[in-house]
Structure formats: structure tokens, C-alpha cells
Write an enzyme that holds these catalytic residues in place. Structure first.
Site, PDB file in Angstrom:
ATOM      1  CG  ASN A 136      39.469  43.744  37.636  1.00 30.70           C
ATOM      2  OD1 ASN A 136      39.183  42.707  38.247  1.00 30.70           O
ATOM      3  ND2 ASN A 136      39.131  44.938  38.083  1.00 30.70           N
ATOM      4  CG  PHE A 137      36.393  42.451  35.154  1.00 35.15           C
ATOM      5  CD1 PHE A 137      35.520  42.505  36.235  1.00 35.15           C
ATOM      6  CD2 PHE A 137      36.885  43.643  34.635  1.00 35.15           C
ATOM      7  CE1 PHE A 137      35.128  43.736  36.781  1.00 35.15           C
ATOM      8  CE2 PHE A 137      36.498  44.869  35.168  1.00 35.15           C
ATOM      9  CZ  PHE A 137      35.622  44.912  36.235  1.00 35.15           C
ATOM     10  CG  LEU A 138      41.120  35.054  35.695  1.00 32.45           C
ATOM     11  CD1 LEU A 138      41.119  34.522  34.262  1.00 32.45           C
ATOM     12  CD2 LEU A 138      42.471  34.801  36.368  1.00 32.45           C
ATOM     13  CB  THR A 172      43.837  43.322  43.389  1.00 34.99           C
ATOM     14  OG1 THR A 172      42.624  43.447  42.635  1.00 34.99           O
ATOM     15  CG2 THR A 172      44.507  44.685  43.482  1.00 34.99           C
TER      16      THR A 172
HETATM   17  S1  NHW Z   1      40.970  38.519  41.105  1.00 35.40           S
HETATM   18  C1  NHW Z   1      39.488  37.660  40.713  1.00 35.40           C
HETATM   19  C2  NHW Z   1      39.731  36.382  39.965  1.00 35.40           C
HETATM   20  N1  NHW Z   1      38.457  35.747  39.642  1.00 35.40           N
HETATM   21  C3  NHW Z   1      37.750  34.999  40.498  1.00 35.40           C
HETATM   22  O1  NHW Z   1      38.148  34.744  41.612  1.00 35.40           O
HETATM   23  C4  NHW Z   1      36.391  34.535  39.995  1.00 35.40           C
HETATM   24  C5  NHW Z   1      36.005  33.157  40.474  1.00 35.40           C
HETATM   25  N2  NHW Z   1      37.036  32.205  40.149  1.00 35.40           N
HETATM   26  C6  NHW Z   1      37.315  31.795  38.874  1.00 35.40           C
HETATM   27  O2  NHW Z   1      36.689  32.221  37.906  1.00 35.40           O
HETATM   28  C7  NHW Z   1      40.902  39.924  39.990  1.00 35.40           C
HETATM   29  C8  NHW Z   1      38.441  30.790  38.705  1.00 35.40           C
HETATM   30  O3  NHW Z   1      38.662  30.152  39.926  1.00 35.40           O
HETATM   31  C9  NHW Z   1      39.753  31.458  38.219  1.00 35.40           C
HETATM   32  C10 NHW Z   1      40.875  30.417  38.208  1.00 35.40           C
HETATM   33  C11 NHW Z   1      39.559  31.978  36.794  1.00 35.40           C
HETATM   34  C12 NHW Z   1      40.188  32.604  39.127  1.00 35.40           C
HETATM   35  N3  NHW Z   1      44.850  35.410  39.619  1.00 35.40           N
HETATM   36  O4  NHW Z   1      42.348  27.313  35.475  1.00 35.40           O
HETATM   37  P1  NHW Z   1      42.885  26.818  36.767  1.00 35.40           P
HETATM   38  C13 NHW Z   1      41.532  39.553  38.667  1.00 35.40           C
HETATM   39  O5  NHW Z   1      40.803  39.276  37.718  1.00 35.40           O
HETATM   40  C14 NHW Z   1      46.102  30.407  39.269  1.00 35.40           C
HETATM   41  C15 NHW Z   1      45.937  34.812  39.060  1.00 35.40           C
HETATM   42  O6  NHW Z   1      42.992  25.353  36.915  1.00 35.40           O
HETATM   43  P2  NHW Z   1      40.492  27.837  38.029  1.00 35.40           P
HETATM   44  C16 NHW Z   1      43.026  39.532  38.539  1.00 35.40           C
HETATM   45  C17 NHW Z   1      46.397  29.356  40.294  1.00 35.40           C
HETATM   46  O7  NHW Z   1      47.299  29.891  41.277  1.00 35.40           O
HETATM   47  N4  NHW Z   1      46.143  33.483  39.035  1.00 35.40           N
HETATM   48  O8  NHW Z   1      42.051  27.422  38.008  1.00 35.40           O
HETATM   49  C18 NHW Z   1      43.533  38.461  37.580  1.00 35.40           C
HETATM   50  C19 NHW Z   1      46.974  28.258  39.446  1.00 35.40           C
HETATM   51  O9  NHW Z   1      48.321  28.547  39.080  1.00 35.40           O
HETATM   52  P3  NHW Z   1      49.531  27.832  39.898  1.00 35.40           P
HETATM   53  C20 NHW Z   1      45.188  32.715  39.598  1.00 35.40           C
HETATM   54  O10 NHW Z   1      40.089  27.909  39.439  1.00 35.40           O
HETATM   55  C21 NHW Z   1      45.031  38.488  37.505  1.00 35.40           C
HETATM   56  C22 NHW Z   1      46.141  28.351  38.174  1.00 35.40           C
HETATM   57  O11 NHW Z   1      45.569  29.693  38.175  1.00 35.40           O
HETATM   58  C23 NHW Z   1      44.051  33.254  40.201  1.00 35.40           C
HETATM   59  O12 NHW Z   1      39.708  26.995  37.112  1.00 35.40           O
HETATM   60  C24 NHW Z   1      45.578  37.486  36.523  1.00 35.40           C
HETATM   61  C25 NHW Z   1      45.002  27.367  38.184  1.00 35.40           C
HETATM   62  O13 NHW Z   1      44.305  27.503  36.983  1.00 35.40           O
HETATM   63  C26 NHW Z   1      43.907  34.661  40.193  1.00 35.40           C
HETATM   64  N5  NHW Z   1      42.849  35.285  40.752  1.00 35.40           N
HETATM   65  O14 NHW Z   1      40.495  29.337  37.440  1.00 35.40           O
HETATM   66  C27 NHW Z   1      47.071  37.562  36.394  1.00 35.40           C
HETATM   67  N6  NHW Z   1      43.298  32.255  40.669  1.00 35.40           N
HETATM   68  O15 NHW Z   1      50.799  28.431  39.352  1.00 35.40           O
HETATM   69  C28 NHW Z   1      47.521  38.713  35.503  1.00 35.40           C
HETATM   70  C29 NHW Z   1      43.954  31.109  40.382  1.00 35.40           C
HETATM   71  O16 NHW Z   1      49.316  28.227  41.342  1.00 35.40           O
HETATM   72  C30 NHW Z   1      49.006  38.731  35.272  1.00 35.40           C
HETATM   73  N7  NHW Z   1      45.105  31.378  39.742  1.00 35.40           N
HETATM   74  O17 NHW Z   1      49.393  26.369  39.667  1.00 35.40           O
HETATM   75  C31 NHW Z   1      49.478  39.846  34.338  1.00 35.40           C
HETATM   76  C32 NHW Z   1      49.141  39.536  32.877  1.00 35.40           C
HETATM   77  C33 NHW Z   1      49.462  40.703  31.914  1.00 35.40           C
HETATM   78  C34 NHW Z   1      50.980  40.880  31.782  1.00 35.40           C
HETATM   79  C35 NHW Z   1      51.406  41.982  30.779  1.00 35.40           C
HETATM   80  C36 NHW Z   1      52.886  42.300  30.567  1.00 35.40           C
HETATM   81  C1  EN5 Z   2      39.570  42.605  42.771  1.00 28.38           C
HETATM   82  N1  EN5 Z   2      38.971  43.594  41.949  1.00 28.38           N
HETATM   83  O1  EN5 Z   2      35.694  38.225  50.818  1.00 28.38           O
HETATM   84  C2  EN5 Z   2      38.562  41.741  43.407  1.00 28.38           C
HETATM   85  N2  EN5 Z   2      34.618  40.182  50.871  1.00 28.38           N
HETATM   86  O2  EN5 Z   2      35.834  41.644  53.923  1.00 28.38           O
HETATM   87  C3  EN5 Z   2      39.042  40.341  43.663  1.00 28.38           C
HETATM   88  N3  EN5 Z   2      33.094  40.202  54.087  1.00 28.38           N
HETATM   89  O3  EN5 Z   2      32.531  41.313  52.233  1.00 28.38           O
HETATM   90  C4  EN5 Z   2      39.381  40.049  45.094  1.00 28.38           C
HETATM   91  N4  EN5 Z   2      32.009  35.389  54.847  1.00 28.38           N
HETATM   92  O4  EN5 Z   2      33.451  40.776  56.620  1.00 28.38           O
HETATM   93  C5  EN5 Z   2      38.225  40.025  46.027  1.00 28.38           C
HETATM   94  N5  EN5 Z   2      31.340  41.348  57.039  1.00 28.38           N
HETATM   95  C6  EN5 Z   2      38.528  39.582  47.408  1.00 28.38           C
HETATM   96  C7  EN5 Z   2      37.331  39.784  48.303  1.00 28.38           C
HETATM   97  C8  EN5 Z   2      36.220  38.804  48.048  1.00 28.38           C
HETATM   98  C9  EN5 Z   2      34.935  39.121  48.757  1.00 28.38           C
HETATM   99  C10 EN5 Z   2      35.113  39.119  50.229  1.00 28.38           C
HETATM  100  C11 EN5 Z   2      34.724  40.344  52.289  1.00 28.38           C
HETATM  101  C12 EN5 Z   2      35.682  41.480  52.580  1.00 28.38           C
HETATM  102  C13 EN5 Z   2      33.338  40.663  52.864  1.00 28.38           C
HETATM  103  C14 EN5 Z   2      31.886  40.567  54.815  1.00 28.38           C
HETATM  104  C15 EN5 Z   2      30.837  39.492  54.760  1.00 28.38           C
HETATM  105  C16 EN5 Z   2      31.291  38.186  55.292  1.00 28.38           C
HETATM  106  C17 EN5 Z   2      30.279  37.113  55.079  1.00 28.38           C
HETATM  107  C18 EN5 Z   2      30.809  35.771  55.535  1.00 28.38           C
HETATM  108  C19 EN5 Z   2      32.294  40.883  56.249  1.00 28.38           C
HETATM  109  C20 EN5 Z   2      31.565  41.822  58.367  1.00 28.38           C
HETATM  110  C21 EN5 Z   2      31.122  43.269  58.431  1.00 28.38           C
HETATM  111  C22 EN5 Z   2      31.034  43.830  59.834  1.00 28.38           C
HETATM  112  C23 EN5 Z   2      30.203  45.110  59.806  1.00 28.38           C
HETATM  113  C24 EN5 Z   2      30.106  45.705  61.196  1.00 28.38           C
HETATM  114  C25 EN5 Z   2      31.471  45.929  61.792  1.00 28.38           C
HETATM  115  C26 EN5 Z   2      32.318  44.676  61.781  1.00 28.38           C
HETATM  116  C27 EN5 Z   2      32.419  44.107  60.396  1.00 28.38           C
END
Ligand code: NHW
Ligand code: EN5
Length: 388
Positions: A136-138, A172
Site C-alpha cells: 500500500n501507499f505507493l 488494490t
Molecule cells: S493504489 C495507489 C497507488 N498510488 C497512487 O495512485 C498515488 C498517485 N500516483 C502516483 O504516485 C494502492 C504514481 O502515479 C504511481 C505510478 C506511483 C502510482 N499499482 O513510474 P511509472 C497501492 O499503493 C504501473 C501497480 O512511470 P508513475 C498499491 C503502470 O501500470 N502498478 O508511473 C500498490 C506501469 O507499468 P506497465 C502501477 O505514474 C501496488 C508503471 O507502473 C500502479 O510515475 C503495487 C509505470 O511506472 C499501481 N497503482 O507512478 C504493486 N500505477 O507494466 C505491488 C501505475 O503498465 C505488487 N503502475 O508499463 C506486489 C509486490 C510485493 C510482492 C511480494 C512477493
Molecule cells: C487503495 N487503498 O475515485 C486506494 N473515489 O467513488 C487506492 N467519488 O469518492 C485506490 N469525481 O462518486 C483508490 N460521489 C481508488 C479510488 C480513488 C478515489 C475515488 C470515488 C469513489 C469518489 C465521489 C466524488 C466524485 C467527485 C467527482 C462520488 C458521488 C456520491 C453520491 C452521494 C449521494 C448518492 C449518489 C452518490
């Protein structure tokens, strides 16, 4: 399409229609002597650090990175704002490894610019209990996106998990990757509809006025179930029995013992809340519900900066109707000033979502396993796991 994920031991899209692949580990463990002993290489300006989440100063740096760069909704109106207390709780469960709390700093300035974590967990997949890491918290700083830093971070956390002789993980994401074991929808129950509408989280329905909307979502002042009270330390054995009995029915669920329940479910103010029903006659604990606190920053609003959200966690009933128990959960959340109560369509949640006036959100949550194949995608109701 997925240059990184294609190289990893995860279910691949091309195999989705192949009925012959067996359920279970995709690749076998390797001897620990064959696990790479050195960290992966980072681009020259950056260095790996292990984050000590006991230190308030480190916690603050992680908090600031996530507060400014973590997950947003699809229209960039809201960003998750995990509190420091929440992060300390989420990252230090029984048996946690400090080495799995991984940061990336700029060498020259020591600024924290990326983060990824794992915590250990036992997950049951059908009839197999498997030691896993929950990842988590990537997070990569907005200014360092799309430079392929994420794959290096994922490989590094994988290496450190392997060093503990653990070969599977669960995670997730809001994005589609190869390949989800299930895809869930977020549902939202308005507690403070006026604020939700003012900040753009929800909209006034067609043919609805503000006062009709407020009336629609009104809740009783007090809970209705006799014996409904907050969980205490003395309840851990009874809650563990209830929860273990309940989670047994799902295809994928955590295998919680009493230490896990004490950590994950004993109330911590503004982090996690649990309530149970103690029978007034027999003093037996018959039902249980819980939620965690995850506020979101409101990104561009004059009047408000924070949305206080409760997220449904684990709920179990044996005597109280689930609808009534969850209505009491909504009532205590409203009393404690939450603006919205969120839930996924996991476990038996579909039984109460529509009736209790939750509406479907615009976000989805995909669940994944690393190095463990599941033959067919699950229905969300077959999933007994909530990640933070
Ligand atoms: S999901 C929340 C993830 N964080 C965010 O969304 C925060 C905002 N975004 C960012 O910080 C909960 C960046 O966009 C991140 C990507 C860092 C997401 N999971 O560095 P590049 C979690 O924390 C792939 C997995 O250029 P970026 C769960 C993407 O498909 N992969 O991208 C974490 C591509 O690969 P591909 C993800 O935007 C689970 C590559 O990264 C992903 O600068 C991790 C691109 O890299 C995501 N959420 O940075 C996996 N988002 O193959 C754990 C993008 O498609 C696995 N990508 O080319 C298990 C490990 C342990 C195993 C133990 C045996
Ligand atoms: C893993 N630990 O999209 C986390 N949230 O619906 C990583 N929408 O809050 C993965 N866009 O629908 C996270 N309001 C993936 C989720 C990322 C955050 C996200 C959504 C989930 C959300 C709200 C606000 C939308 C704003 C515009 C939304 C509608 C609520 C409404 C209330 C009354 C009855 C109908 C629905």
C-alpha cells in the site's frame, strides 16, 4: 501495453480464457541465497531509505508526501489525506518489518520523493492460508511521474519481502492492471448532504430541493439496537471468534488471530472504530461493525478544505439484522461528525447499500494478488478482505 507487469508473476490478460492453469502460486519460492542481496539501482540523484515510522519527524515527511501526491478522484477534486496516527496504525501491525517501509530521497537535499510499504498478513485463498505482504501507499511525487520509478519501487519491495521468505502479496488499485481477482464499486451514504453538495462531492438530485435532500438523509439521534456499544480490549476474544466464523465463507479473506483483532479492530480515535452488540440478557457478543477514518482534502473550495469520511471495514451479524446494525453504524458516524460513510460492494454489503440510501460512486477498486493465480474472477460478494 504493460511492459513491466508482463514480466511479473501475476495473472496475465492473455491467460484469462485458459481453463487449464492451476490455482495457486505462479512460480515457486527460490532459495533465500538466490534473492538479490543488494537494493535495485535508482537513477543517480536518488537513494533508498528505510522509513522509521516510530519517529514523528519521519511520519511527518511521509504524511506530507502523501497529502500532496497520493490518490485523487478522476476529476482531481479530492485527494486522500491519511492522518499520521492512521499511518502509524496501518504500518505497524503484529510482526511488521521496518525494512518494508521504503522511501526514496533526493541524495543532495534528503527530500522524500517516493514511498511504498508492505505489512505482513495471513490471507486465506479458498482452503489455503498463505503468508503474504499487503502492499500500500505507493506514491511518486507529482514532479517525478512517468519516469518508470514505480516498477523499481515494486521490485525493491518484492525483494525485501522475499528476504523474509514470503512469496505472495495482495494489493488494490483504482487502475486496471494484469489482472484483477475482483472489481468492486465504491458506494457513498451522505451524512452531511449540504456540505457534500457545496464541495461537489455529490449533486442535488433531479426534482430535489436542498431541504428535501436534508430530510431524505436525516438519521435518528441515537442508536436503536439494545446492547450496542463501543468495542473494548476485553471483547477481543469474542470478536475474534465472531469474525473468524464469519470470514470463513469468503473465497479470499484474512486469517485473523486475537493479536490481529486487537491491532486492526480495537478503537483508536479518528483512526478505527468498532461497535458491537452485547446481549442485555446473556452478555454474549452477537454482532459487530467497524469503520476506519480516511479524510480527503478538498482541492479547490473557498469554504471547506477537508471531507471527513468513514469507510466500512468488517461487519458481522448473528442476531441483529444487518440493515439495523449498519443503520446504527451510520448513526454513530453522524454523531461523530463524519460527512459521508463509504462502503465497497464486498462481503454482504449489497444487502444494505440501497436500502440505507447509499448511492454508487464514480470510483472502482480492483483487487490483485501477486504470484498467486485464481482461476476465475470473483464476484465482489465472494471477497472478505478490506485493505486500507
Ligand atoms: S493504489 C495507489 C497507488 N498510488 C497512487 O495512485 C498515488 C498517485 N500516483 C502516483 O504516485 C494502492 C504514481 O502515479 C504511481 C505510478 C506511483 C502510482 N499499482 O513510474 P511509472 C497501492 O499503493 C504501473 C501497480 O512511470 P508513475 C498499491 C503502470 O501500470 N502498478 O508511473 C500498490 C506501469 O507499468 P506497465 C502501477 O505514474 C501496488 C508503471 O507502473 C500502479 O510515475 C503495487 C509505470 O511506472 C499501481 N497503482 O507512478 C504493486 N500505477 O507494466 C505491488 C501505475 O503498465 C505488487 N503502475 O508499463 C506486489 C509486490 C510485493 C510482492 C511480494 C512477493
Ligand atoms: C487503495 N487503498 O475515485 C486506494 N473515489 O467513488 C487506492 N467519488 O469518492 C485506490 N469525481 O462518486 C483508490 N460521489 C481508488 C479510488 C480513488 C478515489 C475515488 C470515488 C469513489 C469518489 C465521489 C466524488 C466524485 C467527485 C467527482 C462520488 C458521488 C456520491 C453520491 C452521494 C449521494 C448518492 C449518489 C452518490
Amino acid at each position: 501495453q504493460h511492459k513491466f507487469w508482463e514480466t511479473q508473476p501475476v495473472g496475465q490478460f492473455k491467460d484469462l480464457d485458459n481453463p487449464n492453469l492451476p490455482e495457486g502460486p505462479i512460480e515457486p519460492p527460490t532459495p533465500l541465497s538466490e534473492v538479490k542481496a543488494e537494493p535495485y539501482n535508482l537513477p543517480a540523484p536518488y537513494e533508498w531509505v528505510t522509513c522509521d515510522m516510530d519517529l514523528d519527524s519521519t511520519c511527518t515527511e511521509v504524511y506530507n508526501l502523501l497529502t500532496n501526491n497520493y490518490v485523487e478522484d478522476d476529476e482531481n477534486m479530492f485527494r486522500f489525506n491519511y492522518s499520521k496516527e492512521f499511518l502509524q496504525w496501518a504500518l505497524r501491525p503484529p510482526g511488521y518489518y521496518k525494512a518494508w517501509h521504503i522511501g526514496v530521497r533526493v541524495k543532495s537535499t534528503k527530500k522524500l520523493v517516493a514511498f511504498i510499504t508492505g505489512v505482513p498478513a495471513r490471507l486465506r485463498v479458498r482452503d489455503q492460508v498463505v503468508k503474504m505482504a499487503e502492499i500500500n501507499f505507493l506514491c511518486v511525487h507529482k514532479k517525478l511521474r512517468s519516469k518508470r520509478l514505480a516498477p523499481v519501487m515494486i521490485k525493491e519491495v518484492t525483494r525485501r519481502v522475499h528476504l523474509e521468505n514470503i512469496w505472495q502479496a495482495a494489493y488494490t488499485a483504482g487502475v486496471v492492471l494484469p489482472t484483477p481477482i475482483t472489481t468492486c464499486r465504491y458506494w457513498h451514504r451522505s451524512l452531511n448532504p449540504k456540505k457534500l453538495i457545496d464541495v461537489g462531492f455529490s449533486r442535488l438530485g433531479a426534482r430535489m430541493t436542498m431541504s428535501r435532500t436534508i430530510r431524505l438523509y436525516k438519521l435518528p439521534e441515537t442508536t436503536v439496537t439494545p446492547g450496542f456499544r463501543k468495542m473494548e480490549l476485553r471483547d477481543v476474544p469474542a470478536v475474534t471468534r465472531l469474525l473468524r466464523g464469519y470470514l470463513g465463507q469468503f473465497a479470499v479473506a484474512p486469517d485473523f488471530d486475537e493479536d490481529d483483532v486487537e491491532h486492526w479492530l480495537l478503537p483508536i480515535e479518528n483512526v478505527v472504530d468498532s461497535y458491537l452488540v452485547e446481549s442485555p440478557e446473556t452478555h454474549e457478543v452477537t454482532d459487530f461493525c467497524s469503520f476506519y477514518t480516511l479524510p480527503s482534502s478538498i482541492l479547490n473550495n473557498q469554504n471547506y478544505s477537508m471531507l471527513k469520511a468513514a469507510y466500512s471495514y468488517y461487519n458481522v451479524t448473528t442476531k441483529t439484522p444487518l440493515l439495523q446494525l449498519m443503520n446504527d453504524a451510520l448513526i454513530v458516524a453522524k454523531q461523530t461528525d463524519y460527512d459521508v460513510f463509504n462502503a465497497l460492494d464486498v462481503m454482504q454489503n449489497e444487502e444494505f447499500l440501497k436500502e440505507l440510501k447509499f448511492g454508487p460512486g464514480d470510483g472502482q477498486l480492483h483487487y490483485y494478488l501477486y504470484n498467486y493465480r485464481i482461476r476465475n474472477a470473483l464476484n465482489p460478494s465472494e471477497l472478505g478482505l478490506v485493505l486500507l
